[in-house]
Enzyme design. Structure first.
Site, mmCIF file in Angstrom:
data_model
loop_
_atom_site.group_PDB
_atom_site.id
_atom_site.type_symbol
_atom_site.label_atom_id
_atom_site.label_comp_id
_atom_site.label_asym_id
_atom_site.label_seq_id
_atom_site.Cartn_x
_atom_site.Cartn_y
_atom_site.Cartn_z
ATOM 1 N N ARG A 173 0.800 -1.219 0.000
ATOM 2 C CA ARG A 173 0.000 0.000 0.000
ATOM 3 C C ARG A 173 0.840 1.281 0.000
ATOM 4 O O ARG A 173 0.451 2.311 0.531
ATOM 5 C CB ARG A 173 -0.956 0.028 1.192
ATOM 6 C CG ARG A 173 -1.952 -1.118 1.204
ATOM 7 C CD ARG A 173 -2.855 -1.110 -0.031
ATOM 8 N NE ARG A 173 -3.769 -2.243 0.038
ATOM 9 C CZ ARG A 173 -3.505 -3.467 -0.435
ATOM 10 N NH1 ARG A 173 -2.345 -3.691 -1.042
ATOM 11 N NH2 ARG A 173 -4.376 -4.436 -0.326
ATOM 12 N N SER A 250 -10.795 1.759 2.808
ATOM 13 C CA SER A 250 -10.197 1.330 4.074
ATOM 14 C C SER A 250 -9.393 2.486 4.657
ATOM 15 O O SER A 250 -8.459 2.972 4.024
ATOM 16 C CB SER A 250 -9.285 0.122 3.845
ATOM 17 O OG SER A 250 -10.033 -0.979 3.370
ATOM 18 N N GLU A 345 -4.538 5.099 5.714
ATOM 19 C CA GLU A 345 -4.243 4.803 4.308
ATOM 20 C C GLU A 345 -4.471 6.007 3.405
ATOM 21 O O GLU A 345 -3.690 6.243 2.485
ATOM 22 C CB GLU A 345 -5.078 3.600 3.837
ATOM 23 C CG GLU A 345 -4.738 3.147 2.439
ATOM 24 C CD GLU A 345 -5.273 1.780 2.113
ATOM 25 O OE1 GLU A 345 -5.476 1.497 0.910
ATOM 26 O OE2 GLU A 345 -5.495 0.972 3.021
#
Length: 353
Positions: A173, A250, A345
């Site tokens: 990520r 998320s 995130e």
């Protein structure tokens, strides 16, 4: 002779919130729509010449802009275009302009009888953002397929073409491009196998849904529908009428920890994440810290999704301050229970946890 400014004229004091999936955030001092890669470059050059800060905006799905807004130029990618090149070995090189809607790209490859991207179905945002975040889902990530990118290097004021994926620092990520705006993705290229089978089904939940063993392959179109079904069940497919999808996806990444530091909790899986490292499910940590689906934030204006605790959602009439207050509550609860600090995130612009 001066270079022409190919970007559309900017709008002053332009709302940002409607351009994000959270529908939150204050206005931009100036908003420029950039319909081509050249227009992106020219818009950024113009802002740099005026000494203005620049915010790059695609689909607005992975960004949280402060309630005060952005005191500079927001350059919004609206560039479109894809090209397929079939190679002698039967594989396919897919080139995509940065402003293409990502799920439209996935859908188009399926329609062409091409597998590989199906597990990344339903992810909001634009193609140019996918390598920045190293977007991933259901056992597949962009790093598995990315060949190279074209970048605008603001420091040197040059466009760098065909920058190999190996130079981008792609990891879980993240990438060497994340959190910076001096290397701007203009175009991306992916390698697909050329067949219509899916990538190997690695993710246990997806394998169970499809009724196959892990690492089996299925028709890519079948895998796409299964992925979309799973994402809808978690409020992760955009729907303007469903506040569970008014989110940035998320909100926390799954923490990666040294194996000997990871908490051992019944029912909480650990996944290998490299030598001596394990990855823990952020959703599991949040739930076991006592937070449930639908847990409200300030005034109920924001809340954990009613379908998936990893998404922080805007229920209407809220603010970024409300959202961050809820995020801090969840982060503090997990830290108190497990000693694990969750990391956000989305990109936070003008605000922080």
């Amino acid at each position: 002779m001066a270079k022409p400014n190919l970007a559309a004229p900017g709008r002053a004091n332009a709302p940002i919130a409607p351009l994000t999936t959270l529908r939150l955030g204050g206005p931009a001092a100036r908003l420029v729509e950039a319909p081509t890669a050249d227009a992106v470059v020219e818009a950024v050059r113009a802002a740099d010449a005026q000494g203005e800060p620049v915010l790059l905006l695609g689909g607005g799905s992975n960004v949280v802009v402060a309630d005060e807004g952005f005191a500079g130029t927001v350059v919004r990618f609206t560039s479109r275009g894809t090209a397929l090149h079939r190679r002698p070995d039967g594989s396919v090189l897919l080139a995509v302009e940065a402003g293409e809607e990502w799920d439209d790209v996935v859908s188009a490859t399926i329609a062409e009888g091409l597998g590989g991207l199906e597990c990344l179905s339903g992810i909001p945002g634009c193609a140019g953002a996918t390598p920045v975040q190293n977007v991933g889902a259901y056992g597949v990530e962009i790093a598995d397929l990315l060949v190279d990118v074209d970048l605008y290097d603001r420091r040197r004021d040059v466009v760098r073409r065909n920058v190999p994926a190996a130079e981008l620092g792609l990891a879980y990520r993240t990438s060497a491009l994340k959190g910076r705006d001096d290397a701007i993705v203009l175009r991306v290229r992916f390698a697909l196998s050329g067949g219509d089978d899916s990538a190997p089904i690695r993710y246990p939940e997806l394998a169970r849904t499809l009724g196959v063993e892990q690492r089996a392959r299925v028709p890519a179109a079948v895998a796409r529908e299964a992925v979309l079904g799973l994402r809808r069940s978690k409020g992760m497919v955009l729907d303007a009428a469903d506040h569970d999808t008014w989110s940035a996806g998320s909100f926390f990444t799954n923490p990666v920890l040294p194996q000997d530091e990871a908490p051992r909790v019944d029912g909480l899986p650990h996944w290998p994440a490299g030598p001596g490292l394990v990855k823990l499910p952020a959703a599991g940590l949040i739930e076991q810290a006592g937070f449930r689906r639908g847990h409200p934030g300030p005034g109920g204006r924001v809340a954990l999704s009613g379908k998936h605790v990893l998404a922080l959602t805007h229920r209407g009439g809220g603010s970024v301050a409300d959202l961050l207050a809820l995020a801090r509550e969840v982060r503090a609860g997990v830290a108190a229970r497990f000693g694990v600090v969750l990391r956000p995130e989305p990109v936070l612009v003008g605000c922080r946890l």
